[in-house]
Write a protein that holds these residues in place. Structure first.
Motif, PDB file in Angstrom:
ATOM      1  N   TRP A  78      13.245 -11.181   8.825  1.00 59.56           N
ATOM      2  CA  TRP A  78      12.778 -11.742   7.561  1.00 59.56           C
ATOM      3  C   TRP A  78      13.859 -11.861   6.490  1.00 59.56           C
ATOM      4  N   LYS A  79      15.025 -11.296   6.764  1.00 59.90           N
ATOM      5  CA  LYS A  79      16.186 -11.503   5.883  1.00 59.90           C
ATOM      6  C   LYS A  79      15.888 -11.158   4.417  1.00 59.90           C
ATOM      7  N   PHE A  80      15.274  -9.993   4.217  1.00 63.14           N
ATOM      8  CA  PHE A  80      15.134  -9.495   2.849  1.00 63.14           C
ATOM      9  C   PHE A  80      16.511  -9.385   2.215  1.00 63.14           C
ATOM     10  N   ASP A  81      16.598  -9.619   0.908  1.00 61.63           N
ATOM     11  CA  ASP A  81      17.883  -9.523   0.220  1.00 61.63           C
ATOM     12  C   ASP A  81      17.663  -8.992  -1.190  1.00 61.63           C
ATOM     13  N   GLN A  82      18.707  -9.054  -2.035  1.00 62.10           N
ATOM     14  CA  GLN A  82      18.625  -8.477  -3.373  1.00 62.10           C
ATOM     15  C   GLN A  82      17.673  -9.246  -4.287  1.00 62.10           C
ATOM     16  N   ASP A  83      17.291 -10.429  -3.885  1.00 63.57           N
ATOM     17  CA  ASP A  83      16.326 -11.194  -4.676  1.00 63.57           C
ATOM     18  C   ASP A  83      14.886 -10.985  -4.216  1.00 63.57           C
TER      19      ASP A  83
ATOM     20  N   PRO B 160      12.567  -1.770   4.280  1.00 62.87           N
ATOM     21  CA  PRO B 160      13.649  -2.741   4.493  1.00 62.87           C
ATOM     22  C   PRO B 160      14.021  -3.511   3.230  1.00 62.87           C
ATOM     23  N   THR B 161      13.065  -3.726   2.333  1.00 64.22           N
ATOM     24  CA  THR B 161      13.398  -4.385   1.069  1.00 64.22           C
ATOM     25  C   THR B 161      14.346  -3.517   0.250  1.00 64.22           C
ATOM     26  N   ILE B 162      14.053  -2.224   0.154  1.00 63.35           N
ATOM     27  CA  ILE B 162      14.943  -1.303  -0.554  1.00 63.35           C
ATOM     28  C   ILE B 162      16.300  -1.241   0.136  1.00 63.35           C
ATOM     29  N   ALA B 163      16.298  -1.214   1.479  1.00 59.72           N
ATOM     30  CA  ALA B 163      17.553  -1.163   2.223  1.00 59.72           C
ATOM     31  C   ALA B 163      18.429  -2.377   1.953  1.00 59.72           C
ATOM     32  N   ALA B 164      17.807  -3.507   1.622  1.00 59.70           N
ATOM     33  CA  ALA B 164      18.547  -4.743   1.357  1.00 59.70           C
ATOM     34  C   ALA B 164      18.922  -4.897  -0.108  1.00 59.70           C
ATOM     35  N   GLY B 165      18.551  -3.924  -0.951  1.00 58.98           N
ATOM     36  CA  GLY B 165      18.868  -4.017  -2.366  1.00 58.98           C
ATOM     37  C   GLY B 165      17.829  -4.757  -3.187  1.00 58.98           C
ATOM     38  N   GLY B 166      16.670  -5.059  -2.589  1.00 59.57           N
ATOM     39  CA  GLY B 166      15.599  -5.718  -3.323  1.00 59.57           C
ATOM     40  C   GLY B 166      14.699  -4.714  -4.017  1.00 59.57           C
ATOM     41  N   LYS B 167      13.553  -5.179  -4.495  1.00 59.48           N
ATOM     42  CA  LYS B 167      12.630  -4.310  -5.230  1.00 59.48           C
ATOM     43  C   LYS B 167      11.289  -4.255  -4.516  1.00 59.48           C
ATOM     44  N   ALA B 168      10.778  -3.032  -4.335  1.00 60.26           N
ATOM     45  CA  ALA B 168       9.477  -2.812  -3.720  1.00 60.26           C
ATOM     46  C   ALA B 168       8.471  -2.457  -4.799  1.00 60.26           C
ATOM     47  N   ILE B 169       7.264  -3.020  -4.688  1.00 59.74           N
ATOM     48  CA  ILE B 169       6.199  -2.769  -5.654  1.00 59.74           C
ATOM     49  C   ILE B 169       4.999  -2.205  -4.904  1.00 59.74           C
ATOM     50  N   ILE B 170       4.456  -1.106  -5.423  1.00 59.95           N
ATOM     51  CA  ILE B 170       3.282  -0.507  -4.819  1.00 59.95           C
ATOM     52  C   ILE B 170       2.125  -0.558  -5.812  1.00 59.95           C
ATOM     53  N   LEU B 171       0.925  -0.656  -5.296  1.00 59.13           N
ATOM     54  CA  LEU B 171      -0.272  -0.671  -6.134  1.00 59.13           C
ATOM     55  C   LEU B 171      -0.866   0.722  -6.228  1.00 59.13           C
ATOM     56  N   ARG B 172      -1.512   1.001  -7.340  1.00 55.76           N
ATOM     57  CA  ARG B 172      -2.257   2.247  -7.460  1.00 55.76           C
ATOM     58  C   ARG B 172      -3.379   2.290  -6.432  1.00 55.76           C
ATOM     59  N   SER B 173      -3.725   3.484  -6.049  1.00 51.09           N
ATOM     60  CA  SER B 173      -4.823   3.675  -5.103  1.00 51.09           C
ATOM     61  C   SER B 173      -6.165   3.563  -5.816  1.00 51.09           C
ATOM     62  N   LYS B 174      -7.169   3.225  -5.034  1.00 57.12           N
ATOM     63  CA  LYS B 174      -8.568   3.183  -5.481  1.00 57.12           C
ATOM     64  C   LYS B 174      -8.850   1.995  -6.392  1.00 57.12           C
TER      65      LYS B 174
END
Length: 520
Positions: A200-205, A226-240
């Motif tokens: 998927w070629k995740f990158d810093q963008d 893998p997004t973090i490993a590529a220098g990109g940004k990961a977003i997580i949602l709150r639970s519930k």
């Protein structure tokens, strides 16, 4: 290679990444930089060391989605300990089973979940219970989260884990009953990250949002790590209290490029009347899996979001989380298929004797890759039955058609009625095409004449007056007579795991209760 490499690789003199780039955010809040994530990981790791955690120890994580969850995971694996990622929906007896089975000695938990544990806390081997920051009160017998923070910046004194050091223990979703602990090590985790970067070629963008729980393989190992490993940004949602429209608005605000939506979420999305008011122009990919997305839904989604590629996936925690996926544009051409083998992954469809079948023939899906799990925790017989010569016997049925894989259901879900094998997936695909049906599952129920009979379990729109006779008539015009439902049950929702797989074993169990049916 060890998992903490993905934190330290930005700090070399010739690193390609800036350690002060944002890499992890809770929804649309201020993100953590890689430097902050690495520093807090070392802080938590020193705190765990003071509690006696070392190589091979098990640290339970019973937390809602949060930044703290990620830090706890990284800190645990940095010490060579095993992160036991527990489902926060479990009840007391289920939690006790997992704690006993894993041998967890330190448990990091939400305070309100500790109250669930209180009746059994003296009956398990946990030595330290830590209560996470929360608006809920901490039980007196639990230690405060602050014990993880020593207030110093001393270098962490711990050997680096090796490839074969166990890293993570995850209890399977339980679509067939009692869960088993699936064990991953540092080697197959880092391999899995590399395989996703290749595909998927995740990158810093890249801005990747996951919508599931972090205790699931799709919360950390898939997409976000893998997004973090590529220098990109990961977003997580709150639970519930998941709200699809709110999720899409967060995706728009954060300019998310890659978004995980389970099939049930996509079905909700297609019903939104104001979808056009949400700017999703940044989306380049929507990942979906866990259950089949019906072809009609694929067509509607690609029409609504033509610039976002829909990627259907197939895999499992034991046998490569994503063993098969579609290439760009594949879902438009073959909405009934999940695609072709993932990089460095072998996929084979076999008969009951383990012999590969010819294309066009239904058989059990076997997978083999560097991202197959080590096996089941303390269950050698189950491990030997599932893992054969590096292959994982998935228990899922598939069929190869023109070089691509189509899922035909669970092997044990196949219905045997009147001497005929009936695929539930085929009937489900018909049911979901009815305008009043928003979700559907098909199971076999005992029948004195046919051994098993087809039972359709459907969820209808709020205003629907659909009857059992209506559903049967709809199927009769589209399926052979022996495939039509002999019984129809109406439910407000289907029982699902955290990964959105339908728990058909619960449906089969509960269908003995006549009060569940709304028939004419």
């Amino acid at each position: 290679m060890d998992i903490p490499f993905f934190l330290r690789h930005a700090f070399g003199d010739i690193s390609r990444f800036d350690p002060d780039r944002p890499v992890l955010a809770l929804e649309d809040e201020i993100p953590l930089t890689l430097r902050e994530l690495a520093d807090r990981t070392d802080t938590y790791a020193r705190g765990l060391q003071r509690l006696g955690v070392g190589t091979g120890d098990r640290v339970g994580i019973l937390l809602y989605n949060s930044i703290e969850y990620w830090i706890a995971y990284f800190a645990t694996v940095r010490l060579g300990a095993i992160a036991v990622r527990l489902n926060f929906r479990l009840r007391t007896d289920e939690i006790k089973y997992a704690l006993d089975d894993s041998g967890t000695t330190v448990l990091l938990s939400e305070p309100e979940l500790l109250h669930e544990i209180e009746p059994i806390r003296d009956d398990v081997g946990v030595r330290h219970y830590l209560s996470a920051p929360s608006d809920h009160a901490r039980p007196e017998w639990a230690e405060p989260w602050s014990v993880l923070d020593d207030g110093t910046n001393e270098p962490l004194d711990a050997p680096r884990p090796s490839d074969d050091t166990p890293a993570m223990l995850m209890y399977t979703s339980g679509t067939t009953g009692r869960p088993k602990g699936v064990l991953w090590n540092h080697g197959n985790t880092t391999w899995w990250v590399a395989m996703q970067l290749m595909e998927w070629k995740f990158d810093q963008d890249s801005v990747t949002m996951i919508t599931g729980p972090l205790y699931h393989i799709g919360g950390i190992e898939n997409y976000t790590l893998p997004t973090i490993a590529a220098g990109g940004k990961a977003i997580i949602l709150r639970s519930k209290n998941f709200d699809l429209e709110r999720t899409l608005r967060i995706a728009a605000k954060t300019k998310t490029t890659d978004l995980l939506l389970f099939p049930s979420m996509i079905n909700q999305m297609l019903e939104l009347t104001n979808l056009a008011d949400i700017d999703l122009s940044s989306l380049r990919r929507i990942f979906t899996g866990g259950d089949a997305l019906m072809p009609a839904a694929c067509d509607r989604l690609t029409a609504l979001l033509p610039d976002a590629d829909l990627v259907q996936l197939y895999g499992l925690t034991e046998g490569t989380p994503i063993a098969v996926c579609g290439a760009p544009g594949f879902a438009k051409e073959r909405p009934d298929s999940v695609g072709r083998a993932y990089p460095f992954t072998e996929v084979s469809v076999r008969d009951d004797d383990g012999v590969p079948v010819e294309p066009g023939t239904v058989g059990e899906i076997w997978t083999r890759s560097p991202a197959n799990s080590v096996g089941y925790w303390n269950k050698p017989e189950e491990t030997a039955a599932t893992f054969v010569d590096g292959w994982c016997k998935t228990g899922d049925l598939g069929i190869v058609e023109t070089g691509a894989l189509r899922i035909a259901g669970r092997k044990k879900d196949m219905i045997r009625s009147g001497g005929e094998n009936i695929s539930p997936a085929e009937i489900e695909n018909v049911l979901i095409q009815h305008p009043d049906i928003v979700d559907a599952a098909v199971v076999g129920i005992p029948d004195p004449t046919y051994v098993e009979a087809v039972c359709a379990v459907v969820v209808t729109t709020p205003t629907s007056n659909l009857t059992e006779n209506d559903v049967v008539a709809f199927c009769t015009t589209r399926l052979a007579g022996y495939k039509k439902p002999r019984k129809v049950v109406f439910l407000p929702e289907l029982p699902r795991t955290a990964s959105q797989k339908i728990q058909k074993f619960k449906l089969r169990r509960d269908l003995s209760d006549p009060n569940l049916a709304r028939t004419t």
